[in-house]
Design a protein around this motif. Sequence first.
Motif, mmCIF file in Angstrom:
data_model
loop_
_atom_site.group_PDB
_atom_site.id
_atom_site.type_symbol
_atom_site.label_atom_id
_atom_site.label_comp_id
_atom_site.label_asym_id
_atom_site.label_seq_id
_atom_site.Cartn_x
_atom_site.Cartn_y
_atom_site.Cartn_z
ATOM 1 N N GLN A 13 52.463 39.374 41.344
ATOM 2 C CA GLN A 13 52.036 37.987 41.311
ATOM 3 C C GLN A 13 50.715 37.731 42.026
ATOM 4 N N HIS A 14 50.480 38.438 43.134
ATOM 5 C CA HIS A 14 49.339 38.077 43.981
ATOM 6 C C HIS A 14 48.357 39.215 44.259
ATOM 7 N N GLU A 15 48.761 40.455 44.079
ATOM 8 C CA GLU A 15 47.900 41.554 44.523
ATOM 9 C C GLU A 15 48.033 42.754 43.588
ATOM 10 N N LEU A 16 46.882 43.301 43.203
ATOM 11 C CA LEU A 16 46.830 44.549 42.433
ATOM 12 C C LEU A 16 46.506 45.684 43.397
ATOM 13 N N LYS A 17 47.382 46.694 43.454
ATOM 14 C CA LYS A 17 47.204 47.793 44.394
ATOM 15 C C LYS A 17 46.714 49.038 43.654
ATOM 16 N N ASN A 54 53.351 30.335 21.555
ATOM 17 C CA ASN A 54 52.437 31.449 21.767
ATOM 18 C C ASN A 54 51.378 31.043 22.781
ATOM 19 N N VAL A 55 50.966 32.003 23.603
ATOM 20 C CA VAL A 55 50.020 31.721 24.679
ATOM 21 C C VAL A 55 48.816 32.651 24.563
ATOM 22 N N CYS A 56 47.620 32.091 24.616
ATOM 23 C CA CYS A 56 46.387 32.891 24.668
ATOM 24 C C CYS A 56 46.070 33.215 26.130
ATOM 25 N N PHE A 57 45.528 34.413 26.351
ATOM 26 C CA PHE A 57 45.196 34.789 27.730
ATOM 27 C C PHE A 57 43.882 35.537 27.779
ATOM 28 N N LYS A 58 43.270 35.486 28.956
ATOM 29 C CA LYS A 58 42.080 36.259 29.277
ATOM 30 C C LYS A 58 42.214 36.795 30.697
ATOM 31 N N VAL A 59 41.681 37.995 30.929
ATOM 32 C CA VAL A 59 41.670 38.572 32.270
ATOM 33 C C VAL A 59 40.213 38.734 32.703
ATOM 34 N N LYS A 60 39.856 38.104 33.809
ATOM 35 C CA LYS A 60 38.494 38.153 34.331
ATOM 36 C C LYS A 60 38.498 38.759 35.733
ATOM 37 N N THR A 61 37.327 39.303 36.136
ATOM 38 C CA THR A 61 37.200 39.900 37.465
ATOM 39 C C THR A 61 35.851 39.572 38.062
ATOM 40 N N HIS A 101 37.204 42.184 45.852
ATOM 41 C CA HIS A 101 37.341 42.029 44.409
ATOM 42 C C HIS A 101 38.567 41.167 44.093
ATOM 43 N N LYS A 102 38.414 40.345 43.077
ATOM 44 C CA LYS A 102 39.519 39.483 42.661
ATOM 45 C C LYS A 102 39.614 39.445 41.142
ATOM 46 N N PHE A 103 40.843 39.164 40.658
ATOM 47 C CA PHE A 103 41.091 39.000 39.231
ATOM 48 C C PHE A 103 41.651 37.608 38.981
ATOM 49 N N MET A 104 41.375 37.112 37.782
ATOM 50 C CA MET A 104 41.930 35.829 37.376
ATOM 51 C C MET A 104 42.510 35.960 35.970
ATOM 52 N N LYS A 133 45.262 33.759 40.214
ATOM 53 C CA LYS A 133 44.326 34.680 40.855
ATOM 54 C C LYS A 133 45.075 35.778 41.605
ATOM 55 N N LEU A 134 44.499 36.986 41.536
ATOM 56 C CA LEU A 134 45.051 38.143 42.241
ATOM 57 C C LEU A 134 43.927 38.822 43.011
#
Length: 262
Positions: A13-17, A54-61, A101-104, A133-134
């Motif tokens: 949910q909050h952090e990418l390791k 249905n849900v559209c998504f995008k991953v940004k950094t 670094h962060k992701f959204m 955000k992660l």
Amino acid sequence: MARPEQVLVLEPQHELKFRGNAEAEVDCLSLFSPGPFTDVVTATLKLTNPTERNVCFKVKTTAPRRYCVRPNSGIINAGASINVSVMLQPFDYDPNEKSKHKFMVQSMLAPYDMTDMEGVWKEAKPEELMDSKLRCAFEMPVENDKTHESESNKTVSSSASSVKTESSALPKSSSASLDDGEVKKIMEECKRLQSEVQRLREENKQIREDDGLRKRKVTSVAASHSSPMGTSSMRDEGLSTRILALCVLLFVIGVIIGKLAL
């Protein structure tokens, strides 16, 4: 107007390791240390759509050159999930530097009559967008992981070497037993040929003695004298040829026995 709450469920949910490579040795005091992030390190982000739309998504950094995201956008059907692979590219790791670094993950409900996803994102209103955000965390390899990996590599290599030794030993023993059988057969053949050569020598000797007696007895007629001589010379040539062939065969067999003995 406040943005709506994120409908997608994120794991984590909050952090990418990102955990470094266990095989790399890190020396924090050395400027030339390869570090634990010399290879691509991948973290998985699972996105679940629990809604009936249905849900559209995008991953940004914030560091697009450092990461490769697949897929970085798409549509998640109602009640479905998707795994997003976030691949950290190799870099010189500094343990004293904290990752900023962060992701959204940005999402929106897909229109029922959607045909062009890029057009939908361009025409989307701010109040329709949802985001989560992660942050990123770089982890050093654990000592237990190093020990376990080295032990498993040793076990695999020892097993492979033992299998290789056994497989190479089996054909050797079978070929050795076959060589022994071949040697016995060749020895028996040599004995038989030697006795045959000895018999032919005695026969040749007896023929020569008979020819000598014939020469002494026949003195009156030249025709009768030449005829036995011609016959005996032909028999001598035939016997000499057979003896020569047998000697060559014995020599070849001797060479074969010498190679097998080595």
